[in-house]
Write an enzyme that holds these catalytic residues in place. Sequence first.
Site, PDB file in Angstrom:
ATOM      1  N   ASP A  44       0.827  -1.200   0.000  1.00 36.27           N
ATOM      2  CA  ASP A  44       0.000   0.000   0.000  1.00 36.27           C
ATOM      3  C   ASP A  44       0.865   1.256   0.000  1.00 36.27           C
ATOM      4  O   ASP A  44       2.045   1.220   0.352  1.00 36.27           O
ATOM      5  CB  ASP A  44      -0.899   0.015   1.233  1.00 36.27           C
ATOM      6  CG  ASP A  44      -2.082  -0.920   1.106  1.00 36.27           C
ATOM      7  OD1 ASP A  44      -2.385  -1.350  -0.017  1.00 36.27           O
ATOM      8  OD2 ASP A  44      -2.718  -1.215   2.147  1.00 36.27           O
ATOM      9  N   LYS A  65      -3.510   2.754  -2.500  1.00 36.67           N
ATOM     10  CA  LYS A  65      -4.853   3.336  -2.559  1.00 36.67           C
ATOM     11  C   LYS A  65      -4.898   4.419  -1.496  1.00 36.67           C
ATOM     12  O   LYS A  65      -4.887   4.130  -0.300  1.00 36.67           O
ATOM     13  CB  LYS A  65      -5.940   2.288  -2.304  1.00 36.67           C
ATOM     14  CG  LYS A  65      -6.000   1.205  -3.363  1.00 36.67           C
ATOM     15  CD  LYS A  65      -7.097   0.213  -3.080  1.00 36.67           C
ATOM     16  CE  LYS A  65      -8.463   0.779  -3.350  1.00 36.67           C
ATOM     17  NZ  LYS A  65      -8.716   1.111  -4.752  1.00 36.67           N
ATOM     18  N   MET A 175      -8.649   7.753   8.652  1.00 37.49           N
ATOM     19  CA  MET A 175      -8.649   8.622   7.466  1.00 37.49           C
ATOM     20  C   MET A 175      -9.620   9.782   7.675  1.00 37.49           C
ATOM     21  O   MET A 175     -10.429  10.119   6.811  1.00 37.49           O
ATOM     22  CB  MET A 175      -9.008   7.808   6.218  1.00 37.49           C
ATOM     23  CG  MET A 175      -8.020   6.680   5.925  1.00 37.49           C
ATOM     24  SD  MET A 175      -8.651   5.409   4.801  1.00 37.49           S
ATOM     25  CE  MET A 175      -9.703   4.447   5.909  1.00 37.49           C
TER      26      MET A 175
END
Length: 256
Positions: A44, A65, A175
């Site tokens: 990632d 991502k 996030m």
Amino acid sequence: MSSPPSGRNSTGKVYLLGAGPGAADLITVRGARILAQAEVVLHDALVTEEVLQLCPQAVRISVGKRSGQRSTAQATINQRLVECAREYRLVVRLKGGDPMLFGRADEELRALEAAGIEVEVIPGITTALAAAASTKQPLTKRGVARSVAFFTSSVAPGHPEQSTLPDCDTLVQYMGGKEAVATARKLLSQGRSPRLPVIVVENCSRPDERILRLRLDELEQGLSHCHGPVLVMIGEAFAARTYAEHAATLAMQEEK
């Protein structure tokens, strides 16, 4: 159909491996051992270079991502995992934090299982636990917080965004940087106190880690000054500890 090379299966084995929050010495011992044996690592964007240095022998493939940025489609990642398992003996899918929490593990497990590929999951320290350690603020607190909810505003295509947030004592938003204003407004509209303690941890466990202590009404102003990965922790458990509070706790224990 040709036979597989002598001495090996037709496909390799895939490990969904948690890299932890960022610092290389927070990966598990098993995770570090498997990384050191990997032939190929699909990682990632949030996996740090420090962690990737644990697998210098491996072919490294970025399949990052990241919210709001150009990234690899999940279907493409699934396909590459299957292709790598048919070419290499030991494949690692390296994910930040823990692969089973907000890591799209379900989609990858389905793809690998459908292709008949052996897969094993190796857990990692999720960022919420690392952030609690960094800030020295437990997520639970006797008499104050007995329930915890991890959530994210990211939703799958075609699924509506949640209009309310979990009804828990402690909330941890992954996030959460870009969603800070919306999160604060939802909580305020649900009756949460404007003075509710908030801790924001940016770049958790990394050398440039930053910790911000706010209130819910201050979170409503946004986190535009934060640019790295952000975790937002909300709840009375994050109130600053005081000597008086500690003394009262000791007195209660002595009475018992």
